[in-house]
Design a protein around this motif. Structure first.
Motif, PDB file in Angstrom:
ATOM      1  N   ASP A   8       0.847  -1.192   0.000  1.00 47.91           N
ATOM      2  CA  ASP A   8       0.000   0.000   0.000  1.00 47.91           C
ATOM      3  C   ASP A   8       0.885   1.246   0.000  1.00 47.91           C
ATOM      4  O   ASP A   8       2.039   1.215   0.454  1.00 47.91           O
ATOM      5  N   VAL A   9       0.317   2.338  -0.501  1.00 46.72           N
ATOM      6  CA  VAL A   9       0.920   3.654  -0.297  1.00 46.72           C
ATOM      7  C   VAL A   9      -0.048   4.404   0.610  1.00 46.72           C
ATOM      8  O   VAL A   9      -1.165   4.723   0.202  1.00 46.72           O
ATOM      9  N   LEU A  10       0.353   4.645   1.847  1.00 44.41           N
ATOM     10  CA  LEU A  10      -0.532   5.162   2.878  1.00 44.41           C
ATOM     11  C   LEU A  10      -0.389   6.673   3.006  1.00 44.41           C
ATOM     12  O   LEU A  10       0.725   7.193   3.048  1.00 44.41           O
ATOM     13  N   GLY A  11      -1.523   7.359   3.116  1.00 42.27           N
ATOM     14  CA  GLY A  11      -1.507   8.789   3.353  1.00 42.27           C
ATOM     15  C   GLY A  11      -2.096   9.113   4.709  1.00 42.27           C
ATOM     16  O   GLY A  11      -3.141   8.566   5.079  1.00 42.27           O
ATOM     17  N   PHE A  34       1.309  12.135  -3.899  1.00 41.88           N
ATOM     18  CA  PHE A  34      -0.130  12.194  -3.654  1.00 41.88           C
ATOM     19  C   PHE A  34      -0.929  11.390  -4.679  1.00 41.88           C
ATOM     20  O   PHE A  34      -1.966  10.811  -4.357  1.00 41.88           O
ATOM     21  N   ASP A  35      -0.470  11.368  -5.920  1.00 42.86           N
ATOM     22  CA  ASP A  35      -1.216  10.675  -6.977  1.00 42.86           C
ATOM     23  C   ASP A  35      -1.062   9.159  -6.918  1.00 42.86           C
ATOM     24  O   ASP A  35      -1.700   8.447  -7.700  1.00 42.86           O
ATOM     25  N   HIS A  36      -0.250   8.659  -5.996  1.00 47.03           N
ATOM     26  CA  HIS A  36      -0.010   7.212  -5.921  1.00 47.03           C
ATOM     27  C   HIS A  36      -0.602   6.576  -4.653  1.00 47.03           C
ATOM     28  O   HIS A  36      -0.455   5.373  -4.452  1.00 47.03           O
ATOM     29  N   ILE A  37      -1.261   7.352  -3.828  1.00 42.07           N
ATOM     30  CA  ILE A  37      -1.772   6.839  -2.551  1.00 42.07           C
ATOM     31  C   ILE A  37      -2.936   5.879  -2.789  1.00 42.07           C
ATOM     32  O   ILE A  37      -3.842   6.138  -3.596  1.00 42.07           O
ATOM     33  N   THR A  38      -2.924   4.769  -2.076  1.00 45.50           N
ATOM     34  CA  THR A  38      -3.997   3.772  -2.190  1.00 45.50           C
ATOM     35  C   THR A  38      -4.947   3.777  -0.996  1.00 45.50           C
ATOM     36  O   THR A  38      -6.076   3.302  -1.092  1.00 45.50           O
ATOM     37  N   ARG A  39      -4.487   4.317   0.138  1.00 46.37           N
ATOM     38  CA  ARG A  39      -5.315   4.287   1.354  1.00 46.37           C
ATOM     39  C   ARG A  39      -4.978   5.516   2.199  1.00 46.37           C
ATOM     40  O   ARG A  39      -3.815   5.734   2.516  1.00 46.37           O
TER      41      ARG A  39
END
Length: 308
Positions: free
Chosen positions: A114-117, A197-202
């Protein structure tokens, strides 16, 4: 009451109910096994519960109001809603209760790669302190910070980054910038984070409640700007989006409120809003109406107001 039903029927009712309710077998499959119609089999499940032959109990470990959570999710078309069973007027106690449940949700929901924000809000700071290990994931900070010391404002990113062991992308920039200060955004480290920011999944974002339960509102008050936004109906914020009571995004801070844009936020596949307690009730409802989040963790008082 169960004594009025022959023992052989009781046994059959219990068997059918347990197969359906405990083991999750579909009624049609059980009906074929016992040689009855699926309608008769479904009635057996219902009858077993009515006679007290089987008991269905909620066993949610955390202090969650299951009924309110379900109603809130259905009313606003959410992927999920978790209403923490606290009505405390004490802001700190409410935050701690919500943070404890949020911590568990993060642990259970994050997946490998995941890429977490995360926003650096106080509830998420508390939640992050209880997380020691996550599946391998990258972590990105979604907004600037409002603390005097920037290193304090990125604590949630540091804590989650250590637990997830992937790349960590802090945003060492103030939450709110004046136009003449925007040169800081050209720094390579900040640009690198903004591009993630454009790659965040969750995404996990705290809800700011105006006027008292929002750090941004206090910053704008110090600058003499808050009243203008309040006159325009602002009751809260999520990410960098100011919201009025109907969930409409209010403009006016473009280029100054540093972080993920509305467009980028809406493009994230999973977006959880987190917040509750005194001063955030209207903001919680605004977030639900806005559609910016597809799941939420909040408290009893905020959920009831949103349902009313």
């Amino acid at each position: 009451m169960s004594g009025r039903v022959p023992i052989d029927q009781q046994v059959l009712y219990v068997y059918v109910a347990l197969q359906n309710l405990k083991h999750g077998r579909p009624v049609k499959e059980i009906a074929e096994e016992i040689g009855r119609s699926r309608f008769a089999t479904a009635r057996m499940v219902k009858r077993a519960r009515e006679l007290g032959l089987v008991e269905v109990r909620a066993t949610v470990e955390d202090p969650v109001d299951v009924d309110l959570s379900t109603r809130l999710a259905q009313r606003y078309g959410l992927r999920s809603a978790v209403v923490v069973a606290t009505q405390s007027d004490n802001e700190v106690l409410a935050r701690e209760a919500i943070a404890e449940v949020t911590s568990r949700i993060i642990i259970e929901s994050v997946q490998e790669d995941d890429v977490l924000g995360f926003t650096p809000g106080r509830t998420l700071v508390v939640a992050s302190r209880g997380i020691t290990e996550l599946p391998w994931a990258d972590v990105v900070q979604l907004t600037g910070v409002g603390w005097t010391r920037l290193e304090d404002g990125v604590e949630v990113i540091s804590n989650i980054g250590r637990a997830a062991r992937g790349a960590t992308h802090p945003l060492y920039a103030p939450m709110l910038l004046e136009p003449e200060e925007s040169i800081i955004l050209g720094h390579p480290a900040i640009q690198h984070t903004l591009r993630r920011f454009d790659h965040i999944t969750r995404a996990f974002l705290t809800i700011g409640g105006w006027p008292e339960a929002s750090l941004l509102a206090h910053i704008l008050a110090d600058k003499g700007e808050r009243e203008a936004f309040e006159r325009r109906g602002v009751v809260g914020e999520l990410g960098t989006c100011l919201l009025d009571a109907e969930g409409t995004v209010v403009d006016g801070l473009e280029g100054r409120f540093i972080g993920i844009s509305e467009r980028q936020l809406r493009a994230i596949p999973a977006r959880m809003a987190i917040g509750g307690g005194a001063g955030k009730e209207k903001a919680v409802r605004a977030v639900l109406l806005s559609g910016l989040a597809d799941s939420i963790v909040t408290d009893t008082r905020s959920a009831l107001m949103a349902l009313e």
